[in-house]
Motif scaffolding. Structure first.
Motif, PDB file in Angstrom:
ATOM      1  N   GLU A   1     123.901 -42.165  -8.097  1.00 54.12           N
ATOM      2  CA  GLU A   1     124.965 -43.142  -7.484  1.00 54.12           C
ATOM      3  C   GLU A   1     124.734 -44.561  -8.065  1.00 54.12           C
ATOM      4  O   GLU A   1     123.656 -44.905  -8.390  1.00 54.12           O
ATOM      5  N   SER A   2     125.861 -45.330  -7.939  1.00 49.12           N
ATOM      6  CA  SER A   2     125.839 -46.625  -8.332  1.00 49.12           C
ATOM      7  C   SER A   2     124.604 -47.618  -7.480  1.00 49.12           C
ATOM      8  O   SER A   2     124.862 -47.375  -6.353  1.00 49.12           O
TER       9      SER A   2
ATOM     10  N   GLY B   1     126.474 -46.535 -12.098  1.00 47.81           N
ATOM     11  CA  GLY B   1     125.735 -45.168 -11.858  1.00 47.81           C
ATOM     12  C   GLY B   1     124.930 -44.347 -12.863  1.00 47.81           C
ATOM     13  O   GLY B   1     124.673 -43.110 -12.864  1.00 47.81           O
TER      14      GLY B   1
END
Length: 238
Positions: A47-48, A30
């Protein structure tokens, strides 16, 4: 509020592939690279996502930049950041690599060499002139030139090492193994000569220059070894 973090680079000339793998691992956690920083990268929290990264070296005119980025975008590569002729792109796994054959990969390193030579050659010539002046002058002028030469050496010696490494990267791709081995042999020969000079020459200027040559060869080697071990440990933890 943006959350950022800094990660170090092993040096693109020395460990480009490892740097790209490292950026991918952080993206999976992330943290995505947003721009280059001094001897590393700045990452921003998000976000990953599984991104793959690739570097291109090219000097661009301002009018050509947009067309250049659009070309890469049409192949699925998004432009992240550019600095000093170095361009970082990312894409999703499965995207066709930017470089798919030996000729284009060699061209990439050739572009990098051309960019670095514009900076390295004048710097090396200037450093040589200052050392020449320091060795054959006297009094206050000698002291001033001596200090300037030492300061320049801190920049020049790593620059020479980086340029030579980029040349060997290009020659490896082209299969020119003898040239690669010749450069490696010259570095060891230069190190041996510097050690001999250190042991037997008493002139302070030459003594200091030999010391800096030894440091310029051994210190980056030690850093490279440490960074390689560190990245292996990080990879196992990921």
């Amino acid at each position: 509020m943006r959350q950022t973090k800094y990660i170090s680079s092993g040096g693109l000339a020395f460990s480009e592939d490892k740097d790209m793998e490292k950026l991918r691992r952080f993206s999976l956690k992330g943290s995505h690279v947003s721009h280059f920083s001094l001897m590393g990268y700045t990452l921003e929290k998000g976000e990953s996502c599984d991104y793959i990264y690739s570097i291109d070296y090219r000097s661009l005119k301002e009018d050509d930049a947009e067309e250049y980025y659009e070309l890469f975008s049409s192949f699925g590569w998004s432009h992240i950041v550019s600095d000093a002729g170095i361009h970082l792109f990312r894409a999703h796994p499965g995207t066709k690599p930017i470089y798919t054959d030996r000729d284009t990969t060699a061209e990439k390193y050739g572009n990098s060499i051309n960019s670095m030579n514009k900076f390295a050659i004048p710097l090396v010539l200037l450093n040589g002139l200052v050392w020449f002046g320091a060795l054959f002058s006297s009094g206050t002028l000698k002291s001033v030139l001596y200090v300037v030469a030492l300061i320049l050496n801190v920049i020049v010696l790593p620059t020479i090492w980086t340029v030579l490494t980029t040349y060997t990267n290009k020659w490896k791709v082209e299969g020119r193994v003898r040239l690669v081995n010749l450069v490696k042999s010259l570095l060891f020969l230069l190190l041996a000569i510097a050690v001999i000079v250190l042991l037997f020459v008493k002139d302070s200027s030459v003594y200091m220059f030999a010391s800096m040559v030894i440091g310029a060869i051994t210190l980056p080697t030690a850093i490279w070894v440490i960074m390689s071990l560190y990245q292996k440990v990080e990879k196992k933890r990921a």
